[in-house]
Design an enzyme around this catalytic site. Structure first.
Site, PDB file in Angstrom:
ATOM      1  N   LYS A 195       0.780  -1.052   0.082  1.00 12.48           N
ATOM      2  CA  LYS A 195      -0.082  -0.046  -0.167  1.00 12.48           C
ATOM      3  C   LYS A 195       0.879   1.233   0.047  1.00 12.48           C
ATOM      4  O   LYS A 195       2.064   1.226   0.280  1.00 12.48           O
ATOM      5  CB  LYS A 195      -0.704  -0.069   1.272  1.00 12.48           C
ATOM      6  N   TYR A 220      15.884  29.224  10.217  1.00 14.70           N
ATOM      7  CA  TYR A 220      14.545  30.167  10.663  1.00 14.70           C
ATOM      8  C   TYR A 220      14.447  30.147  12.404  1.00 14.70           C
ATOM      9  O   TYR A 220      14.767  28.953  12.923  1.00 14.70           O
ATOM     10  CB  TYR A 220      13.340  29.211  10.303  1.00 14.70           C
TER      11      TYR A 220
HETATM   12  C1  LIG Z   1      -0.491  -1.630   6.921  1.00 16.99           C
HETATM   13  C2  LIG Z   1      -1.021  -2.942   7.387  1.00 16.99           C
HETATM   14  C3  LIG Z   1      -0.174  -4.029   7.362  1.00 16.99           C
HETATM   15  C4  LIG Z   1       1.315  -4.108   7.350  1.00 16.99           C
HETATM   16  O1  LIG Z   1       1.904  -3.646   8.850  1.00 16.99           O
HETATM   17  P1  LIG Z   1       3.369  -3.489   8.957  1.00 16.99           P
HETATM   18  O2  LIG Z   1       3.486  -3.263  10.281  1.00 16.99           O
HETATM   19  O3  LIG Z   1       3.607  -2.460   7.937  1.00 16.99           O
HETATM   20  O4  LIG Z   1       3.881  -4.790   8.487  1.00 16.99           O
HETATM   21  C5  LIG Z   1      -0.794  -5.257   7.841  1.00 16.99           C
HETATM   22  N1  LIG Z   1      -2.294  -5.290   7.847  1.00 16.99           N
HETATM   23  C6  LIG Z   1      -3.088  -4.161   7.731  1.00 16.99           C
HETATM   24  C7  LIG Z   1      -4.376  -4.472   7.908  1.00 16.99           C
HETATM   25  C8  LIG Z   1      -2.593  -2.996   7.593  1.00 16.99           C
HETATM   26  O5  LIG Z   1      -3.166  -1.813   7.303  1.00 16.99           O
END
Ligand SMILES: *Cc1c(COP(=O)(O)O)cnc(C)c1O
Length: 370
Positions: free
Chosen positions: A38, A263
């Site tokens: 994702k 800044y």
């Molecule tokens: C993002 C996500 C993962 C992956 O999690 P990691 O901690 O990056 O391994 C797995 N399951 C769901 C439902 C997620 O949203």
């Protein structure tokens, strides 16, 4: 053309693939290793990362949105399953099914809408269900699941491929919530499988894999660990580093008198120090929250940041380098094998996930062999 004038982001696809194999090796017999790609594979480029994982044998891909899924569908052969973790919006069910995507459904109503939409089009498309085992984010409660289990016609009409749930505290192995969620999920799985024996079960994210075999079920869903984030905080990282980020130095300067830097004049450079201004600021994912705490890397050493991070640049104290090193200095690395995503996240008060997903779009991206 390789133009790294605005910074060079190197993504090591071999390391991603090796990390995949390390995770798969850890799984109990009979458990498959999926991959979460994702958010453009946590910012690293799904178009390159997902096919590399497919070549290593991954067939279960998880993405967040339908749009990501449609992009991914075109990148992978048909035997790869693509599961949409945030489900399908009302009215988009048929589009999702026709795109060959498997939505995660969170309520009995969503399951009914899915089955009805597909039935009207004369198809029966696979879906997955999520049960909330204690995180209180997405998924149906145990009571809703039990209610759903009384709706035999709906369950018979549905093609439920997967039941999943998500752990809230997997990166804290001693947290009692882990065992509670495990128990809750196990019970939900048994109840659903009694009526739908074909369903696979999935609970573990990256850290969940390290909680032990009980957590593995049929499919694991690692994301961050594939990309080098330590799944076992506080212990040595079993994963290989995946990203390197090198920023061009656009000015070096000698500070004759004590001077405030950046800044807000929040920090001072001592009289007689040398500074390097690197092209890379918060618009490039060099998080502003690490200002005055973070560091860069050159000539095998950490170089402290001085003052606030600007939108397009940040300033580093290079006084520790020899004159020859200083003169030869062309780049400052801000992520590498030593200066890890986890360390940088610590300076910014965040997690490695946010460092990766925040990586900017002005860098030249180079992908190492897969
Ligand atoms: C993002 C996500 C993962 C992956 O999690 P990691 O901690 O990056 O391994 C797995 N399951 C769901 C439902 C997620 O949203």
């Amino acid at each position: 053309m390789s133009d790294s004038r605005e910074g060079l982001l190197t993504v090591d696809l071999q390391a991603v693939g090796d990390n995949y194999l390390v995770l798969r090796e850890r799984l109990a017999d009979g458990s498959r290793c999926g991959a979460v790609v994702k958010a453009d594979a946590y910012g690293l480029g799904m178009a390159r990362v997902a096919p590399a994982l497919y070549r290593r044998g991954c067939r279960d891909f998880f993405i967040a949105t339908q749009a990501e899924g449609e992009t991914l569908r075109a990148l992978l052969p048909e035997d790869a399953d693509i599961i949409v973790l945030t489900g399908v919006r009302p009215g988009r069910e048929l589009e999702c099914a026709r795109a060959g995507l498997v939505p995660v459904l969170f309520t009995p109503q969503q399951l009914r809408a899915w089955v009805d939409s597909c039935a009207r089009a004369g198809i029966r498309a696979p879906c997955s269900l999520k049960v909330d085992s204690g995180m209180t984010r997405l998924g149906m409660s145990s009571a809703e699941l039990r209610q759903l289990l009384t709706e035999r016609d709906l369950l018979r009409a549905a093609d439920i491929q997967l039941l999943l749930s998500h752990l809230a505290c997997a990166d804290e192995p001693a947290h009692p919530q882990n065992a509670r969620q495990l128990e809750c999920f196990r019970r939900a799985g048994e109840e659903l499988k009694a009526l739908c024996p074909q369903v696979s079960l999935s609970l573990a994210n990256s850290s969940g894999i390290f909680l032990g075999d009980d957590y593995h079920f049929d499919i694991a869903r690692p994301g961050s660990a594939l990309y080098g984030v330590n799944p076992v905080p506080g212990s040595p990282n079993p994963m290989r580093a995946v990203v390197e980020l090198s920023l061009p130095v656009v000015q070096k300067r000698y500070v004759a008198e004590e001077s405030s830097v950046g800044y807000g004049a929040t920090q001072k450079a001592a009289a007689g120090s040398w500074l390097a201004v690197a092209r890379g600021g918060y618009a490039d994912g060099i998080l502003r929250a690490q200002g005055g705490r973070g560091c860069g890397w050159a000539c095998d050493r950490r170089l402290p940041m001085v003052g606030r991070v600007s939108m397009d640049s940040a300033t580093y104290d290079i006084s520790a380098l020899s004159e020859a090193q200083r003169e030869a200095l062309e780049n400052i690395e801000v992520l590498n094998r030593e200066l890890t995503v986890d360390e940088v996240a610590g300076y910014a008060g965040t997690i490695g996930y946010e460092i990766l997903t925040g990586l900017g779009h002005r860098y030249f991206r180079r992908y190492l062999r897969s």
